[in-house]
Structures are given as structure tokens and as C-alpha cells.
Scaffold this motif. Structure first.
Motif, PDB file in Angstrom:
ATOM      1  N   THR A   1       0.822  -1.217   0.000  1.00 57.88           N
ATOM      2  CA  THR A   1       0.000   0.000   0.000  1.00 57.88           C
ATOM      3  C   THR A   1       0.857   1.269   0.000  1.00 57.88           C
ATOM      4  O   THR A   1       0.382   2.320  -0.421  1.00 57.88           O
TER       5      THR A   1
ATOM      6  N   PHE B   1       1.203   1.414  -3.896  1.00 59.45           N
ATOM      7  CA  PHE B   1      -0.002   1.560  -4.706  1.00 59.45           C
ATOM      8  C   PHE B   1      -1.138   2.315  -4.035  1.00 59.45           C
ATOM      9  O   PHE B   1      -2.186   2.513  -4.634  1.00 59.45           O
TER      10      PHE B   1
ATOM     11  N   ILE C   1      -9.038  -2.430  -3.390  1.00 53.36           N
ATOM     12  CA  ILE C   1      -8.561  -3.133  -4.588  1.00 53.36           C
ATOM     13  C   ILE C   1      -7.129  -3.602  -4.404  1.00 53.36           C
ATOM     14  O   ILE C   1      -6.778  -4.727  -4.745  1.00 53.36           O
ATOM     15  N   VAL C   2      -6.289  -2.766  -3.849  1.00 60.39           N
ATOM     16  CA  VAL C   2      -4.886  -3.129  -3.634  1.00 60.39           C
ATOM     17  C   VAL C   2      -4.789  -4.288  -2.645  1.00 60.39           C
ATOM     18  O   VAL C   2      -4.093  -5.272  -2.893  1.00 60.39           O
TER      19      VAL C   2
ATOM     20  N   LYS D   1      -7.096  -6.477  -1.751  1.00 63.47           N
ATOM     21  CA  LYS D   1      -7.693  -7.704  -2.295  1.00 63.47           C
ATOM     22  C   LYS D   1      -6.845  -8.277  -3.429  1.00 63.47           C
ATOM     23  O   LYS D   1      -6.876  -9.484  -3.676  1.00 63.47           O
ATOM     24  N   SER D   2      -6.088  -7.440  -4.116  1.00 66.58           N
ATOM     25  CA  SER D   2      -5.213  -7.931  -5.187  1.00 66.58           C
ATOM     26  C   SER D   2      -4.110  -8.830  -4.637  1.00 66.58           C
ATOM     27  O   SER D   2      -3.718  -9.798  -5.285  1.00 66.58           O
ATOM     28  N   ILE D   3      -3.627  -8.518  -3.441  1.00 70.27           N
ATOM     29  CA  ILE D   3      -2.606  -9.357  -2.813  1.00 70.27           C
ATOM     30  C   ILE D   3      -3.144 -10.768  -2.636  1.00 70.27           C
ATOM     31  O   ILE D   3      -2.501 -11.758  -3.008  1.00 70.27           O
TER      32      ILE D   3
ATOM     33  N   LEU E   1      -5.791 -12.064  -4.136  1.00 74.36           N
ATOM     34  CA  LEU E   1      -6.119 -12.636  -5.449  1.00 74.36           C
ATOM     35  C   LEU E   1      -4.886 -13.286  -6.079  1.00 74.36           C
ATOM     36  O   LEU E   1      -4.957 -14.416  -6.584  1.00 74.36           O
ATOM     37  N   ILE E   2      -3.770 -12.602  -6.030  1.00 72.44           N
ATOM     38  CA  ILE E   2      -2.535 -13.151  -6.600  1.00 72.44           C
ATOM     39  C   ILE E   2      -2.132 -14.428  -5.872  1.00 72.44           C
ATOM     40  O   ILE E   2      -1.786 -15.437  -6.509  1.00 72.44           O
TER      41      ILE E   2
ATOM     42  N   SER F   1      -4.124 -16.425  -4.285  1.00 74.95           N
ATOM     43  CA  SER F   1      -5.134 -17.430  -4.627  1.00 74.95           C
ATOM     44  C   SER F   1      -4.817 -18.074  -5.968  1.00 74.95           C
ATOM     45  O   SER F   1      -4.867 -19.301  -6.113  1.00 74.95           O
TER      46      SER F   1
ATOM     47  N   SER G   1     -10.692 -16.199  -0.777  1.00 74.33           N
ATOM     48  CA  SER G   1      -9.842 -15.583  -1.801  1.00 74.33           C
ATOM     49  C   SER G   1     -10.271 -14.147  -2.106  1.00 74.33           C
ATOM     50  O   SER G   1      -9.612 -13.463  -2.890  1.00 74.33           O
ATOM     51  N   GLN G   2     -11.328 -13.696  -1.472  1.00 77.38           N
ATOM     52  CA  GLN G   2     -11.800 -12.333  -1.672  1.00 77.38           C
ATOM     53  C   GLN G   2     -11.597 -11.455  -0.441  1.00 77.38           C
ATOM     54  O   GLN G   2     -12.048 -10.318  -0.414  1.00 77.38           O
TER      55      GLN G   2
END
Length: 181
Positions: free
Chosen positions: A22, A25, A30-31, A33-35, A37-38, A40, A77-78
Motif C-alpha cells: 500500500t 499503490f 482493490i490493492v 484484495k489484489s494481494i 487474489l494473486i 489465490s 480468496s476475496q
């Protein structure tokens, strides 16, 4: 911390990762949750790689499909929680162990130890599943595996060495309040 000491008693690797990402970015959902997501997606990839190593690409594909369609995996994962990073690190450690068993390259024992240490820095004691399962498989699959008790001791020592400073600091600073949680 929120909830007094309870939420501050978790090992900080995911929190540190989120903090540093953070800084680059910005702080937003979004940032964060992107961690997850990647991680996952990498977990699904590891299921695919492990399945391919142990069985076949077809079985690996179906395994990863079943894994990612699990409702628990989909929910976690979310969310910016410890479960997906923990799952990723468990899968990564076993993938390294499979690579060691197939190639006998000692670097994979070291990588497994590092991954175990990172796992201890995500979810405290449940990270010990890694050496426990490896030890159990050593006993059960002695004839089919290439790892020795020394290898298990080395990877355990590496992991504990990585996690010990933070745990010692918390114990030294907060005493039984830390261990109570």
C-alpha cells in the motif's frame, strides 16, 4: 489494535506485506484484495504443478478446478485474511518437498524451511503442520521418499529461526498476555 490485543497477536507477515504494497499503490480495497487474489491464483497454480508432479496433467487440471470451485476457497480468496497466504505457503512447501524428492537437490529443503518460516509468520502454530506431515510421511513412505530425518530437522530449524525473533520479541514485550491469545 482493534479488539485490544487479540488482533495484534497474529504474526505480522501478511500485515507487513499489505503495508509495503500500500505504500507503493495506495491504501484501498482493490490493492489489498489484489494481494490475496494473486496468492489465490498462485495456490491454484501450485495445485496444478503438484498434481502434474504426482500424477498427470489431466488429474492436475481437475484437481485445481475442484480446488478453486470450493466455496470456502472462493470466499477467503476475496478477503484480506490469513487463510489464503497460509494455504499458499503450505502448498509451496510441499511442492518444494516434491521437487527435492524427485531431484535430490538440497536447495529445495532450504526453500521448504524458508517457506515453513514464512508460514509461522502468517498463522503462528498451525504452520507446524508442515514438519509434522513431512515427518509422518517419512515414517509411512520411508521406502518411497528421498528425505531423511536430518532434512526434516534442517528445514524445521530454518523455519523456527525465521519465526523466532518476532515471537521472542512479543513474548518478551507482552509476556503471558501474548501467549493467552
Amino acid at each position: 489494535s482493534v479488539g485490544k490485543f487479540y488482533s495484534a497477536s497474529h504474526p505480522p507477515l501478511l500485515i507487513w506485506t499489505g503495508y509495503f504494497i500500500t505504500l507503493i499503490f495506495g491504501v484501498n480495497a482493490i490493492v489489498l484484495k489484489s494481494i490475496i487474489l494473486i496468492l489465490s491464483l498462485l495456490s491454484i497454480l501450485l495445485i496444478l504443478l503438484i498434481g502434474r508432479e504426482l500424477f498427470s496433467l489431466k488429474i492436475a487440471f481437475y484437481s485445481s478446478l475442484i480446488f478453486c470451485s470450493n466455496i470456502i476457497f472462493t470466499v477467503f480468496s476475496q478477503r484480506f485474511q490469513f487463510d489464503i497466504p497460509y494455504t499458499f505457503l503450505i502448498l509451496l512447501s510441499f511442492y518444494f518437498l516434491i521437487l527435492y524428492n524427485n531431484t535430490r537437490k538440497y536447495k529445495y529443503i532450504i526453500y521448504t524451511g524458508i517457506t515453513f518460516g514464512a508460514c509461522l509468520m502468517i498463522k503462528i502454530l498451525v504452520g507446524f503442520y508442515i514438519p509434522i506431515v513431512i515427518f509422518a510421511s517419512y515414517i509411512i513412505l520411508k521406502d518411497k521418499s528421498n528425505f531423511k530425518l536430518k532434512d526434516i530437522a534442517v528445514l524445521t530449524a530454518i523455519g523456527v529461526t525465521i519465526a523466532l525473533p518476532w515471537h521472542a520479541y512479543m513474548l518478551w514485550t507482552y509476556g503471558t498476555e501474548f501467549t493467552d491469545y
